[in-house]
Enzyme design. Sequence first.
Site, PDB file in Angstrom:
ATOM      1  N   LYS A   1       0.666  -1.332  -0.005  1.00  0.00           N
ATOM      2  CA  LYS A   1       0.055   0.023   0.068  1.00  0.00           C
ATOM      3  C   LYS A   1       0.885   1.070   0.032  1.00  0.00           C
ATOM      4  O   LYS A   1       0.610   2.217  -0.745  1.00  0.00           O
ATOM      5  CB  LYS A   1      -1.079  -0.120   1.181  1.00  0.00           C
ATOM      6  CG  LYS A   1      -2.247  -0.955   0.830  1.00  0.00           C
ATOM      7  CD  LYS A   1      -2.854  -1.260   2.315  1.00  0.00           C
ATOM      8  CE  LYS A   1      -3.802  -2.393   2.153  1.00  0.00           C
ATOM      9  NZ  LYS A   1      -4.375  -2.714   3.341  1.00  0.00           N
TER      10      LYS A   1
ATOM     11  N   GLN B   1      -5.061  -1.610   9.541  1.00  0.00           N
ATOM     12  CA  GLN B   1      -4.772  -2.486   8.835  1.00  0.00           C
ATOM     13  C   GLN B   1      -5.421  -3.670   9.725  1.00  0.00           C
ATOM     14  O   GLN B   1      -5.096  -4.050  10.862  1.00  0.00           O
ATOM     15  CB  GLN B   1      -3.250  -3.096   8.795  1.00  0.00           C
ATOM     16  CG  GLN B   1      -3.249  -4.340   7.912  1.00  0.00           C
ATOM     17  CD  GLN B   1      -3.624  -4.455   6.596  1.00  0.00           C
ATOM     18  OE1 GLN B   1      -3.396  -3.661   5.834  1.00  0.00           O
ATOM     19  NE2 GLN B   1      -3.915  -5.576   6.148  1.00  0.00           N
TER      20      GLN B   1
ATOM     21  N   ASP C   1     -11.451   2.966   4.003  1.00  0.00           N
ATOM     22  CA  ASP C   1     -11.772   1.726   3.714  1.00  0.00           C
ATOM     23  C   ASP C   1     -13.331   1.466   3.683  1.00  0.00           C
ATOM     24  O   ASP C   1     -14.101   0.182   3.538  1.00  0.00           O
ATOM     25  CB  ASP C   1     -11.423   0.542   4.759  1.00  0.00           C
ATOM     26  CG  ASP C   1     -10.242  -0.281   4.567  1.00  0.00           C
ATOM     27  OD1 ASP C   1     -10.034  -0.379   3.381  1.00  0.00           O
ATOM     28  OD2 ASP C   1      -9.408  -0.710   5.284  1.00  0.00           O
TER      29      ASP C   1
END
Length: 285
Positions: free
Chosen positions: A49, A93, A116
């Site tokens: 990422k 994460q 997200d």
Amino acid sequence: MTIIIDGKACANKILENIKLKTSKLEKKPGLSVILVGEDPASTVYVNNKEKKAIESGFNSYIYRLPHNTLKEELLELINKLNNDDNTDGILLQLPLPGHLNAYDFLDKIDPKKDVDGFHPVNSGKLFLNEKPYAVSCTPKGIIKLLDEYKIKIEGANVVIAGRSNIVGKPLAAMFLNRNATITIAHSKTKNLSEITKNADILISATGRPNIITKDMVKKDAVVIDVGIIRGQDGKLRGDVDFNSVKDIAGFITPVPGGVGPMTIAMLMENTLELHILKISRNKSC
Ligand code: NAP
């Protein structure tokens, strides 16, 4: 003839476009990623990422916290990033170490920075067919792939194997919002193959290798494999028995090179979109 859906090429096209748009901005978008502990798969994902964020022209901030981080410490960091003007998107994460519950944190991220799309405000908006600030990256990437290949969603019979909060459920909402007819299967579903055989579009997101075999697929169906499983040989595979299913499907995604690259491209797209939303909010103030 079966068409192998090229997620990597589609993702690269999207990333090039993001890079171009970013180069014209006054200020770089900022993506902050929080990694708690040293889970090897998560470490690889986070490094990837960071690489894509930098390639996209963003500022990338990685916060690596020790395994034994306390709940209060993680909340404090999230609060700091919520108020940080250089951060447009915050990504926590997952999975977190066992002593931390993801849902104690995901709803503490500012929904306008929830890159997200996991915050209840954003998932709620998705289910209400209102525009969320950001939509979960994997489902968004799947819909983009189908659109890229001009696969008709409206009226299609869609079967999704897997009902997780990060893939199956938001994806079902997105299909419903596009007027598909949805069936969601899970580990307690009886006669899975009877259900999958009716699918015009079959999505498998179970993490069970080769759970989808040729006899479970309707001729010319679109088969999207979300699963990522690392085998004993170190190779990645998906949920679908690709070699046999490709003979019957109309379209099929490979693993790797299908849904995976789209997920990361959508993360970059969401970061850019949140940055642009912030600019327009600041202008209207
Ligand atoms: P998860 O939270 O473990 O959910 C798995 C889902 O599959 C659950 O709903 C489970 O049912 C269902 N399931 C398990 N066995 C089944 C069976 N025999 N028949 C039907 N359904 C079954 O997993 P996830 O986070 O959604 O991820 C799923 C897979 O996608 C994993 O391999 C993950 O690595 C991969 N993934 C890939 C990407 C990407 O970018 N390509 C992104 C995210 C995830 P229950 O609810 O009843 O337990």
